[in-house]
Scaffold this active site. Sequence first.
Site, mmCIF file in Angstrom:
data_model
loop_
_atom_site.group_PDB
_atom_site.id
_atom_site.type_symbol
_atom_site.label_atom_id
_atom_site.label_comp_id
_atom_site.label_asym_id
_atom_site.label_seq_id
_atom_site.Cartn_x
_atom_site.Cartn_y
_atom_site.Cartn_z
ATOM 1 N N GLY A 90 0.817 -1.194 0.000
ATOM 2 C CA GLY A 90 0.000 0.000 0.000
ATOM 3 C C GLY A 90 0.863 1.262 0.000
ATOM 4 N N SER A 186 4.892 -5.261 -3.587
ATOM 5 C CA SER A 186 4.645 -3.826 -3.675
ATOM 6 C C SER A 186 5.290 -3.085 -2.503
ATOM 7 C CB SER A 186 3.141 -3.568 -3.758
ATOM 8 O OG SER A 186 2.890 -2.254 -4.193
ATOM 9 N N ASP A 388 4.072 -5.041 -15.384
ATOM 10 C CA ASP A 388 3.716 -4.081 -14.343
ATOM 11 C C ASP A 388 4.425 -2.757 -14.615
ATOM 12 O OD1 ASP A 388 3.025 -2.823 -11.937
ATOM 13 O OD2 ASP A 388 4.734 -3.705 -10.875
ATOM 14 N N GLY A 437 4.577 -11.986 -18.764
ATOM 15 C CA GLY A 437 3.165 -11.663 -18.946
ATOM 16 C C GLY A 437 2.413 -11.370 -17.669
ATOM 17 N N ALA A 438 3.100 -11.354 -16.533
ATOM 18 C CA ALA A 438 2.422 -11.070 -15.259
ATOM 19 C C ALA A 438 2.488 -9.590 -14.950
ATOM 20 C CB ALA A 438 3.061 -11.874 -14.126
ATOM 21 N N GLY A 439 1.455 -9.091 -14.303
ATOM 22 C CA GLY A 439 1.431 -7.711 -13.863
ATOM 23 C C GLY A 439 1.955 -7.583 -12.442
ATOM 24 N N HIS A 440 1.467 -6.573 -11.747
ATOM 25 C CA HIS A 440 1.949 -6.252 -10.412
ATOM 26 C C HIS A 440 1.695 -7.394 -9.425
ATOM 27 C CE1 HIS A 440 3.307 -3.316 -7.460
ATOM 28 N NE2 HIS A 440 2.249 -3.537 -6.708
#
Length: 473
Positions: A90, A186, A388, A437-440
């Site tokens: 966050g 993150s 990402d 091909g993966a995002g965050h």
Amino acid sequence: MSTMIGRRPLVALLAVLTLLLRQAAATAAAASGYAADRIDRLPGQPAVDFDMYSGYITVEHSAGRSLFYLLQEAPEESQPAPLVLWLNGGPGCSSIAYGASEELGAFRVRPHGAGLFLNDYRWNKVANILFLDSPAGVGFSYTNTTSDLYTSGDNRTAHDSYTFLLKWFEKFPHYKYRDFYIAGESYAGHYVPELSQLVHRNNKGIEKPTINFKGFMVGNGLIDNYHDYRGTFQFWWNHGLVSDDTYHLLNRSCLHDSFIHPSPACDAALNVSTEEQGNIDLYSIYTPTCNVTATNSSASRRHPRGRYPWMTGSYDPCTERYSTSYYNRPDVQRALHANVTGAINYTWATCSNTINSNWRDAPSSMLPIYKELIEAGLRIWVFSGDTDAVVPLTATRYSIEALGLPTTISWHPWYDVQEVGGWSQVYEGLTLVTVRGAGHEVPLHRPRQALVMFQQFLQGKPMPGHNTNGTLS
């Protein structure tokens, strides 16, 4: 025939032993006090072959800070399995909302929060997964001291999480001395190494520590402000998300700024970049956004302050909406033993904008902690989804490069069922894995490949080559 007859008593004996073990576990649970935290069944949950527990650990009595956890154990046949703590970032976002409900957890939430369905690539197939909502004020975690919501920061979050662990192991004594790892993504790029450092330092001098800490892994995580900014802006420019002028403006205005507390000049440059990027999902630049009305757009929820795409650490075409519906159901909260005191007299949310907007201390770099823990010989993996744009692969590579580690296995593709799952490089003391091909949120976009990676991490093995197929055990 004689062989079959000989097997029957053995099968019966094994069945009796299994029953006795379960009874012993139940007795131990009752004695230790965690039996009350056992989840009988969540509303709309399919039948499963593993146990779950959830509840609260008070980490600061005077302030009334209590952290909420969810434990999804591995099935009986996989035990004794390692224990892994998962943290979302966050700052201010819930690990129950993201990690447990749309990434690596056992279940995914059905539309409108109508129920749950099983995640075929759940990580609790191979480990006991402990999800923690942290700091207090996030998800189901709460505080009785309102000022806590306006004074959260890295330091208190790490110490509260460490206190949580100490008390949790007392509540679940059979997990003491079990191989233990910490993982997250993150802004947990701060949480994970900071908590790891606390555990490591407090274990020093203890011959057999209760928290048998073995290492950590971080996905698409913030590591170092300067290198992360540099790599993020380069990714945006290389993928055509910003103009040449804005790319140069970002570099002039932000490279020496804080991610959490940017200067007015950096703030202005980021606002320009947001306008140029348009209505795309920066957490996964090649997938569609959730088709919602402008008054409740994914962009407005994902950018709670109108900028800083990295601030909420969440991916959502629409799954976030389903979790919001599900976890606000009174029957779900009762089943989870959540909000039992009524302290949460507000709508449950995936992220707390109050905590996010008022975050205090946020060190500029985790690199000194990485160096300390690499020297300590802990297992450290960093992974990155390569679509990402929030904390992109280029940012992670610049940060790792700054460590100056010698390479032991050069950059190479890794495979999953004869297909390239991504690339990897092994350094002395650290392994980097990309997921193609993966995002965050890697386990959301590439769940099978994420589980392959997780298994390799637990086993301390390099990513599978072309001839090993990357098969799931």
